[in-house]
Design a protein around this motif. Sequence first.
Motif, mmCIF file in Angstrom:
data_model
loop_
_atom_site.group_PDB
_atom_site.id
_atom_site.type_symbol
_atom_site.label_atom_id
_atom_site.label_comp_id
_atom_site.label_asym_id
_atom_site.label_seq_id
_atom_site.Cartn_x
_atom_site.Cartn_y
_atom_site.Cartn_z
ATOM 1 N N ARG A 5 1.998 -6.293 -2.336
ATOM 2 C CA ARG A 5 2.282 -5.273 -3.354
ATOM 3 C C ARG A 5 1.670 -5.774 -4.650
ATOM 4 O O ARG A 5 1.931 -6.905 -5.083
ATOM 5 N N TRP B 24 0.374 1.274 -3.958
ATOM 6 C CA TRP B 24 0.546 0.071 -4.790
ATOM 7 C C TRP B 24 0.275 -1.208 -4.003
ATOM 8 O O TRP B 24 0.742 -2.283 -4.368
ATOM 9 N N ASN C 145 4.794 0.712 0.298
ATOM 10 C CA ASN C 145 4.743 -0.073 -0.938
ATOM 11 C C ASN C 145 5.821 -1.152 -0.982
ATOM 12 O O ASN C 145 5.624 -2.209 -1.591
#
Length: 402
Positions: free
Chosen positions: A35, A48, A210
């Motif tokens: 991440r 992300w 994410n």
Amino acid sequence: MKKVYITGTGLVSSLGNSVSEAFSALLANKSGVRRMEGWENYVGLKSWVGAPAAPFESAKIDRTARRTMSPMSEMAYLATQQALGQADFHDPSSIRSALIMGSTSGSPKSFQSFYKKYFEVGGPKGQLGTSFFKVMNHSVASNVAVAIGFKGPVLSPGSACATSTQAIALGWELLQTGLYDYIIAGGADELDVTSTAIFDIVGAASAGYNDSPEKTARPFDRDRDGLVVSEGAGVVVLETEEHMKRRGVKPLVELISGNYFCDGKHMAHPDDEAMGILMRNCLERGSVSASQIDYVNAHATATTVGDVQEMKATFEDSSAGRMWADPALEEFKAELNNALSGEVSDAFSKIHDAIGLTVEELMAIPTGEATVAVSKASNKLGLIMFLDYGSHESEVRGLLEK
């Protein structure tokens, strides 16, 4: 046809900064996805996650050469040094050699830095004189050439994910002409939020993991939701058999064919018919039949449409007959992920046993339930086909013989 061999390899990747490191990480089923800190603050960005390269020592590069390098040129140089070292090249310059190395574009990080300051100041005042050398399209090839003192032809292909594939296939073609003895080929790209944003805008980037980045990307998986952008560099040294024997070095593998092709239909949508034509052309160039292929390394973007089209091209019957007999199918996107230049980070990991499955059945199986370790099958592999597909060009890296 001239015989062409790979005598050296170099790698910087999210799973390690050598082929052996990446190999060990793949066998341990490690993921390079993380991440990315701060990406949640970009308005409208849904993905992300990314796969940054393992820390590398740019300080090893001569300071004068490093001044004009962005991170991707640094990674490309380090990978080149590995490849030349393994191939036992101490002076790679020769009028009968060429350096073919590409990237998707110039450095996105350097572009951002330049334009941020440009708009803040209201013009080019205060910009570094080295900025251009980091953002020009042939930045990677030129910087590596200067850093290693290469004196010979330098080419810089650019075809998104298939860039390094094209560099290797082009190198194979040039060696067939008899005008060259050896080629340094590969590519590099660096991870930046803008690279992910491009795919995010069109819904091709993974956004559903994410909070569990190690679970994506998921090529050929029922729950796949897109690719993950990574960074790194990969370089190989290609040599003709005659030159290799004169130097007294041993080959790693024979490259028996290479091919590239534009489907002429759409800038982004994959086309299974074009992929099939390309693969057959590659086989014909290498005088190999599809039934001889033991292993297919897929491009495998983990997108909803792309994986299906690639499976249809690879396994389904067509008017020309079934492409393969029963090869093992593998991809590395789940571990290494997608560097836009498609750098040669293809070590070995897990093999999807696709024998006897239809495309629909394959897509319905979670990735972890359809794999076997490559260590159990590596001794059985003879002919290997590697696939890479770019934005508007479909490309095949070629055929490798153990």
